[in-house]
Design a protein around this motif. Structure first.
Motif, PDB file in Angstrom:
ATOM      1  N   PHE A 136      31.257   5.065  13.986  1.00 50.42           N
ATOM      2  CA  PHE A 136      30.376   4.473  13.536  1.00 50.42           C
ATOM      3  C   PHE A 136      28.950   5.260  14.017  1.00 50.42           C
ATOM      4  O   PHE A 136      29.140   5.942  15.262  1.00 50.42           O
ATOM      5  CB  PHE A 136      29.967   2.978  14.017  1.00 50.42           C
ATOM      6  N   LYS A 137      27.762   5.325  13.279  1.00 55.87           N
ATOM      7  CA  LYS A 137      26.679   6.259  13.747  1.00 55.87           C
ATOM      8  C   LYS A 137      26.059   5.412  15.030  1.00 55.87           C
ATOM      9  O   LYS A 137      25.937   4.174  14.935  1.00 55.87           O
ATOM     10  CB  LYS A 137      25.770   6.259  12.541  1.00 55.87           C
ATOM     11  N   PRO A 138      25.609   6.257  15.700  1.00 52.92           N
ATOM     12  CA  PRO A 138      24.941   5.942  16.983  1.00 52.92           C
ATOM     13  C   PRO A 138      23.939   4.773  16.781  1.00 52.92           C
ATOM     14  O   PRO A 138      23.593   3.849  17.584  1.00 52.92           O
ATOM     15  CB  PRO A 138      24.242   7.053  17.665  1.00 52.92           C
ATOM     16  N   ILE A 139      22.836   4.996  15.891  1.00 51.54           N
ATOM     17  CA  ILE A 139      21.870   4.168  15.621  1.00 51.54           C
ATOM     18  C   ILE A 139      22.227   2.796  15.191  1.00 51.54           C
ATOM     19  O   ILE A 139      21.773   1.795  15.450  1.00 51.54           O
ATOM     20  CB  ILE A 139      20.817   4.625  14.636  1.00 51.54           C
ATOM     21  N   PHE A 140      23.183   2.847  14.090  1.00 50.16           N
ATOM     22  CA  PHE A 140      24.101   1.538  13.690  1.00 50.16           C
ATOM     23  C   PHE A 140      24.548   0.852  14.922  1.00 50.16           C
ATOM     24  O   PHE A 140      24.363  -0.434  15.025  1.00 50.16           O
ATOM     25  CB  PHE A 140      24.928   1.793  12.591  1.00 50.16           C
ATOM     26  N   SER A 141      25.411   1.417  15.833  1.00 51.08           N
ATOM     27  CA  SER A 141      26.100   0.889  16.812  1.00 51.08           C
ATOM     28  C   SER A 141      24.987   0.316  17.865  1.00 51.08           C
ATOM     29  O   SER A 141      25.218  -0.856  18.402  1.00 51.08           O
ATOM     30  CB  SER A 141      26.680   1.977  17.744  1.00 51.08           C
ATOM     31  N   ALA A 142      23.933   0.955  17.937  1.00 50.52           N
ATOM     32  CA  ALA A 142      22.916   0.353  18.864  1.00 50.52           C
ATOM     33  C   ALA A 142      22.352  -0.885  18.143  1.00 50.52           C
ATOM     34  O   ALA A 142      22.178  -2.151  18.979  1.00 50.52           O
ATOM     35  CB  ALA A 142      21.790   1.242  19.292  1.00 50.52           C
ATOM     36  N   VAL A 143      21.764  -0.623  17.165  1.00 46.46           N
ATOM     37  CA  VAL A 143      21.141  -2.166  16.427  1.00 46.46           C
ATOM     38  C   VAL A 143      21.974  -3.147  16.262  1.00 46.46           C
ATOM     39  O   VAL A 143      21.661  -4.235  16.493  1.00 46.46           O
ATOM     40  CB  VAL A 143      20.483  -1.493  15.158  1.00 46.46           C
ATOM     41  N   ALA A 144      23.173  -2.772  15.884  1.00 47.84           N
ATOM     42  CA  ALA A 144      24.234  -3.773  15.763  1.00 47.84           C
ATOM     43  C   ALA A 144      24.759  -4.642  16.965  1.00 47.84           C
ATOM     44  O   ALA A 144      24.929  -5.858  16.977  1.00 47.84           O
ATOM     45  CB  ALA A 144      25.536  -3.292  15.124  1.00 47.84           C
ATOM     46  N   SER A 145      24.768  -3.830  18.043  1.00 47.55           N
ATOM     47  CA  SER A 145      24.931  -4.493  19.186  1.00 47.55           C
ATOM     48  C   SER A 145      23.942  -5.001  19.954  1.00 47.55           C
ATOM     49  O   SER A 145      24.186  -6.410  20.539  1.00 47.55           O
ATOM     50  CB  SER A 145      25.510  -3.448  20.403  1.00 47.55           C
ATOM     51  N   LEU A 146      22.622  -4.957  19.592  1.00 44.47           N
ATOM     52  CA  LEU A 146      21.582  -5.657  20.020  1.00 44.47           C
ATOM     53  C   LEU A 146      21.391  -6.927  19.357  1.00 44.47           C
ATOM     54  O   LEU A 146      20.981  -8.090  19.980  1.00 44.47           O
ATOM     55  CB  LEU A 146      20.182  -4.683  19.837  1.00 44.47           C
ATOM     56  N   ILE A 147      21.695  -6.801  17.884  1.00 43.05           N
ATOM     57  CA  ILE A 147      21.569  -8.069  17.348  1.00 43.05           C
ATOM     58  C   ILE A 147      22.542  -8.987  17.405  1.00 43.05           C
ATOM     59  O   ILE A 147      22.340 -10.296  17.597  1.00 43.05           O
ATOM     60  CB  ILE A 147      21.583  -7.884  15.614  1.00 43.05           C
ATOM     61  N   ALA A 148      24.053  -8.582  17.729  1.00 42.18           N
ATOM     62  CA  ALA A 148      24.968  -9.288  18.112  1.00 42.18           C
ATOM     63  C   ALA A 148      24.852 -10.048  19.568  1.00 42.18           C
ATOM     64  O   ALA A 148      25.046 -11.315  19.627  1.00 42.18           O
ATOM     65  CB  ALA A 148      26.311  -8.594  18.106  1.00 42.18           C
ATOM     66  N   ASN A 149      24.258  -9.280  20.312  1.00 41.51           N
ATOM     67  CA  ASN A 149      23.821  -9.900  21.601  1.00 41.51           C
ATOM     68  C   ASN A 149      22.597 -10.717  21.733  1.00 41.51           C
ATOM     69  O   ASN A 149      21.481 -10.490  22.430  1.00 41.51           O
ATOM     70  CB  ASN A 149      23.502  -8.738  22.746  1.00 41.51           C
ATOM     71  N   SER A 150      22.732 -11.806  20.934  1.00 41.67           N
ATOM     72  CA  SER A 150      21.404 -12.689  21.003  1.00 41.67           C
ATOM     73  C   SER A 150      21.818 -14.204  21.215  1.00 41.67           C
ATOM     74  O   SER A 150      21.553 -14.958  22.221  1.00 41.67           O
ATOM     75  CB  SER A 150      20.765 -12.661  19.527  1.00 41.67           C
ATOM     76  N   VAL A 151      22.469 -14.777  20.179  1.00 45.15           N
ATOM     77  CA  VAL A 151      22.920 -16.242  20.339  1.00 45.15           C
ATOM     78  C   VAL A 151      23.841 -16.320  21.736  1.00 45.15           C
ATOM     79  O   VAL A 151      23.492 -17.437  22.384  1.00 45.15           O
ATOM     80  CB  VAL A 151      23.782 -16.625  19.310  1.00 45.15           C
TER      81      VAL A 151
END
Length: 516
Positions: A136-151
């Motif tokens: 997976f692309k680095p930017i996608f990996s960073a943003v997806a991990s940030l969004i998931a690390n919420s709830v």
């Protein structure tokens, strides 16, 4: 004028990182210098106490945040060094060839489990690094991990944010408070998985599949967290909810497996049990150490006082108009960063690495993270300075006065602001938990409900917290591109806070009285 001065560091940081796309270390340094000047001349924080607040902030940044960031990245690098990351990649890829399932499993499932156990950046750094290794692309990996690390952060680090919130807000029944947090976050437990899979595959024809997967995973997580919160308290909702989600995702993958998935699985080499155990030894040992030293087991109470270091500071607080004693306590035998280090070293040795090579690898990781070290130290130092000078309290009070009877709609925004400034759900609850409860008393809303709203909003603030973004950029090798990530993550965070605000405002009206 005091409100304008108090808002200046927040606005400046957003402009520098989000619009001028300045690197995180430079943005944080400039904002820290500005914050110090405002604290000294606009809020009249004594120079000595300003200096102490910076030192206190830097120590808080190192223990535990930076230690955890460095050790989380070190654990990943150990797997790369020993070649066992290829085995883990096969494990995740063999579950399903569907990229959506891989992303959900790593960020929402595995990331949520890491958050529930350890918190403090592990749930962003480790899943993001593994996603990149899967292609997976680095930017996608960073943003997806940030969004998931919420709830999951609401009950992260074995429920620490909610337990602290209960103390600050004077809530006696932690089960009620925990259940209220779950209720306020309930729609987001379905929406966030949907966002993650839609980001991975935005084709319209995939929508029915995305909706089904998101509803299944979200409902499993919601029901598990609700039961855990209501009957057990704050310690286990994120842990049990994540484990249930992982099981649900794997079962979904098996049920919906295609011929292509079966062919793909057949292409992977057959691994022996010992090989698989060896490959998982780093993360397995980390998880085992975290569980053994969690507040759920008596071992923690035994180990905590054996080897500990405490740094105490007497700092003048302009809100309390008194000297406040603040401490940074490091319990070395149960510290999350130390556990990550021990798990990584022991796992690396099991995987055949030499101790000297592992220590050299650690030195290399520390050198690579020098910009992150500057960024996080400056950010925590400026948040501490804003706290002691009264800037944060001024911002929260201004919002409460401005919104009046509509306050519940904006209560999560205050929690979000706290996490944005401090990078921590727990710190946000310390800053604003008491304020939320007192406003509840004033406007006739259940104080416990508004206290819960603080942590609901704080979980959304994690998506765009500069500290969290610094963790993501470090894990993905994107230092200097913090502004780009913040810009991509911002719309998701704003949508998150809107949903949380609507829940906080309308649920009591719809239910009449809250019953749990």
């Amino acid at each position: 004028m005091s409100v304008l001065f108090a808002a200046t560091p927040v606005v400046l940081l957003i402009i520098l990182m989000g619009f001028l796309k300045m690197s995180g270390d430079k943005s944080a340094l400039i904002t820290l210098a500005t914050t110090v000047l405002i604290a000294l001349f606009a809020f009249h924080l004594p120079a000595a106490d300003t200096g102490l607040s910076i030192i206190y902030g830097v120590l808080k940044a190192i223990f535990p945040i930076l230690i955890i960031i460095i050790m989380a990245i070190f654990s990943y690098n150990v797997l790369v060094h020993t070649g066992k990351m290829e085995v883990l990649k096969e494990q995740f890829s063999s579950i399903s060839s569907d990229k959506c399932i891989q992303v959900l499993l790593l960020t929402w499932g595995f990331g949520g489990l890491l958050e529930g156990m350890a918190g403090f950046g592990t749930a962003v750094a480790i899943p993001a690094a593994i996603l990149i290794s899967l292609g997976f692309k680095p930017i996608f990996s960073a943003v997806a991990s940030l969004i998931a690390n919420s709830v999951a952060t609401g009950f992260g680090a074995v429920g620490t944010p909610v337990k602290v919130l209960a103390e600050q807000a004077g809530v006696d029944n932690i089960q009620v408070l925990s259940t209220q947090v779950v209720l306020q976050l309930s729609p987001l437990m379905i929406l966030i998985p949907f966002v993650l899979v839609f980001m991975t595959d935005p084709r319209i024809k995939s929508l029915p599949k995305h909706i089904l997967l998101s509803v299944i995973v979200g409902l499993v997580s919601l029901v598990t967290q609700y039961i855990a919160a209501r009957y057990m308290g704050a310690e286990t909702p994120a842990i049990l909810g994540s484990i249930a989600s992982i099981i649900a995702i794997i079962l979904y993958a098996k049920i919906t497996a295609t011929d292509e998935d079966r062919e793909l699985k057949a292409q992977f080499p057959k691994r022996s049990t010992s090989e698989i155990v060896s490959a998982w030894s780093v993360y397995g040992l980390i998880l085992l150490l975290v569980i053994l030293t969690s507040p759920l087991l008596p071992l923690r109470a035994v180990l905590a006082p054996i080897l500990s270091t405490t740094f105490s500071f007497n700092i003048f607080d302009t809100v309390a108009q008194a000297e406040i004693v603040r401490s940074v306590k490091i319990s070395w035998l149960i510290d999350a960063g130390v556990l990550l280090f021990l798990g990584s070293i022991m796992g690396g040795l099991i995987q055949g690495a030499k101790i000297i090579d592992l220590l050299k690898l650690l030195g290399k990781v520390i050198k690579q993270q020098r910009k992150t070290i500057v960024t996080v130290c400056c950010l925590i130092a400026l948040s501490s300075t804003m706290d002691f000078s009264g800037m944060i309290a001024q911002l929260g009070l201004a919002l409460a006065i401005t919104t009046g009877s509509l306050y519940p709609l904006f209560a999560p925004t205050i929690g979000c602001l706290g996490t944005f400034l401090t990078g921590s759900d727990t710190s946000s609850n310390i800053l604003f938990g008491k304020l939320q409860a007192s406003v509840g008393h004033t406007i006739g809303v259940d104080p416990s409900w508004l206290a819960a709203a603080n942590t609901a909003g704080a979980t959304g603030g994690k998506i765009i917290s500069p500290q969290s973004i610094a963790v993501a950029t470090s894990a993905c090798g994107l230092q200097g591109r913090e502004g780009e990530i913040m810009k991509k993550a911002m719309p998701f965070a704003l949508g998150y806070i809107v949903v949380a605000g609507l829940m906080v405002y309308f649920v009591p009206k719809l239910m009449g009285t809250l019953m749990f």
